[in-house]
Design a protein around this motif. Structure first.
Motif, mmCIF file in Angstrom:
data_model
loop_
_atom_site.group_PDB
_atom_site.id
_atom_site.type_symbol
_atom_site.label_atom_id
_atom_site.label_comp_id
_atom_site.label_asym_id
_atom_site.label_seq_id
_atom_site.Cartn_x
_atom_site.Cartn_y
_atom_site.Cartn_z
ATOM 1 N N TRP A 132 4.927 -12.860 42.163
ATOM 2 C CA TRP A 132 5.875 -14.158 42.270
ATOM 3 C C TRP A 132 5.130 -14.618 43.734
ATOM 4 O O TRP A 132 5.189 -15.871 43.802
ATOM 5 C CB TRP A 132 7.211 -13.785 42.139
ATOM 6 N N GLY A 180 2.436 -17.303 44.448
ATOM 7 C CA GLY A 180 2.628 -18.404 43.508
ATOM 8 C C GLY A 180 2.239 -19.733 44.174
ATOM 9 O O GLY A 180 1.780 -20.739 43.526
ATOM 10 N N SER A 198 12.911 -10.535 39.235
ATOM 11 C CA SER A 198 14.003 -11.176 40.378
ATOM 12 C C SER A 198 15.328 -10.738 39.960
ATOM 13 O O SER A 198 15.816 -11.451 39.035
ATOM 14 C CB SER A 198 13.529 -12.635 40.362
ATOM 15 N N ARG A 213 10.179 -10.746 34.463
ATOM 16 C CA ARG A 213 9.040 -11.344 34.535
ATOM 17 C C ARG A 213 8.091 -11.039 33.568
ATOM 18 O O ARG A 213 7.163 -11.043 33.667
ATOM 19 C CB ARG A 213 8.405 -11.316 36.029
#
Length: 410
Positions: free
Chosen positions: A32, A35, A67, A72
């Motif tokens: 993440w 990103g 998260s 995810r």
């Protein structure tokens, strides 16, 4: 598909048995956090993240799965329709630039499947696995899962009875079963190692476990007495409370052990803020005694992910503290890992950069010394947390990559 997964798992088990003495370099990866650099919802972007991480010399990749309580990957434990509120990169932390919408859980194929397939393409990666969290909500009220919100009867409470909605209480068997179902689906995707991160706990601790089952057990043991508060200043009484509040957590950890053992998967947990007390901060704030987990075989490995350091003797102090734990772990037949941290949390959890400043050396030299400490103490390897973009400079990566080939740990 099932045959391929079982075959890869079997290969991983064989490798683990044959290479158990290798000096392992483990990278925790939060895709993440890439990103704003790569399109992490794609196979190509996932590969780019892995290639960036492998510059550190990592040979084990542990990929972040959640998260908080929000997965995810395509999870049967969460209502994915309820998660169909994409994250606009313009609204993400760290002033990240807009690069489409981030919906990692909606990847096709499944995000974890893509990660493991990309790991298999890279010979440097000898073991793949997952980086699970103890937390139910990252930064407490962010990333609450729908299961949590739909079961308010299990929410944690503080000593005054105030609901702490960001976490579900481990005192309830229903919560433990839900958390184990999550672990089951993650392991079932082909992880060869499960790492449970107790440092990232989302604000959970025995301080918010004043729920019905725990209060009833306290009353049974101490009729008419009020349960202690964290700041009461009485360690014996707080220890008695933690022993009650941590029962459900231990049930969860042992449940993870059973489902990983059945598949030949390694189970590693971490301890943090390692100082001179025993069992230390992790017991009083996280509710588990790592010595008990090691002794009864609940875990295969113990990762120290943060060691308190003395500013006037940074390397000597961390070596003494790590060796004390390493000796106990090895005596129980468990492996132990030493931290090489880029993140800095001051004296309570200093980075290799902070230790370099205290010692008056360059960061790469600091890392070299830490690697040598790990080897002298008999560590099975090191852990790097988290390998974000650019937080391990090239000269530091070079030291880590070449450490084993140079033979300096032997």
């Amino acid at each position: 598909m099932i045959g391929r997964v079982l075959g890869s798992l079997a290969a991983g088990v064989v490798f683990f048995a044959a290479e158990a003495r290798a000096f392992e370099k483990i990278a925790f990866i939060d895709g993440w956090d890439y990103g704003h650099i790569f399109e992490t919802e794609t196979r190509e972007g996932t590969g780019k993240v892995l290639d960036n991480v492998l510059k550190t010399g990592a040979d084990t990749v542990l990929w972040r799965t959640h998260s908080g309580a929000v997965p995810r990957y395509a999870s049967a434990q969460e209502d994915l329709d309820a998660l169909e509120m994409p994250f606009d990169r313009r609204r993400m932390p760290d002033a990240r630039t807009m690069q489409n919408w981030m919906k990692v859980w909606a990847m096709e194929p499944d995000a974890l499947q893509v990660v493991f397939e990309e790991c298999a393409k890279r010979p440097q990666i000898r073991r793949r696995g997952v980086h699970m969290l103890l937390e139910d909500a990252h930064w407490q009220f962010c990333f609450l899962g729908n299961w949590n919100l739909e079961h308010p009867q299990y929410m944690c409470r503080d000593v005054d009875g105030t609901v702490q909605m960001f976490h579900q209480s481990f005192a309830f068997p229903e919560v433990v079963r839900h958390r184990l179902a999550i672990a089951e689906e993650i392991v079932g995707r082909g992880a060869q190692t499960v790492f449970l991160d107790a440092f990232r706990n989302g604000g959970w601790s025995p301080q918010i476990e004043y729920t019905g089952p725990n209060l009833a057990e306290w009353e049974r043991r101490h009729p008419g007495e009020r349960p202690p508060k964290w700041d009461d200043g009485s360690w014996p009484r707080w220890k008695e409370w933690v022993e009650i509040a941590g029962r459900g957590l231990h049930d969860y950890l042992r449940g993870v052990r059973e489902l990983t053992r059945g598949r030949g998967v390694r189970f590693i947990i971490n301890i943090d803020y390692l100082g001179d007390t025993d069992p230390g901060t992790m017991f009083s704030t996280r509710g588990f005694d790592w010595r008990e987990l090691v002794k009864d075989g609940t875990v295969d490995g113990l990762a120290v992910t943060g060691i308190n350091a003395d500013e006037k003797d940074p390397f000597g102090s961390v070596e003494r503290r790590f060796k004390r734990v390493a000796d106990q772990v090895k005596a129980a037949g468990c492996t132990v890992y030493f931290p090489i941290l880029a993140y800095n949390f001051s004296k309570s959890r200093p980075s290799f950069g902070q230790m370099a400043k205290w010692a008056g050396v360059k960061p790469a030299e600091s890392v070299r010394r830490l690697l040598e400490i790990a080897a002298r103490c008999g560590a099975a390897g090191i852990v790097m947390e988290c390998v974000d973009y650019g937080n391990y400079p090239e000269d530091v990566c070079k030291v880590i990559r070449e450490f084993e080939t140079a033979g300096s740990h032997k």
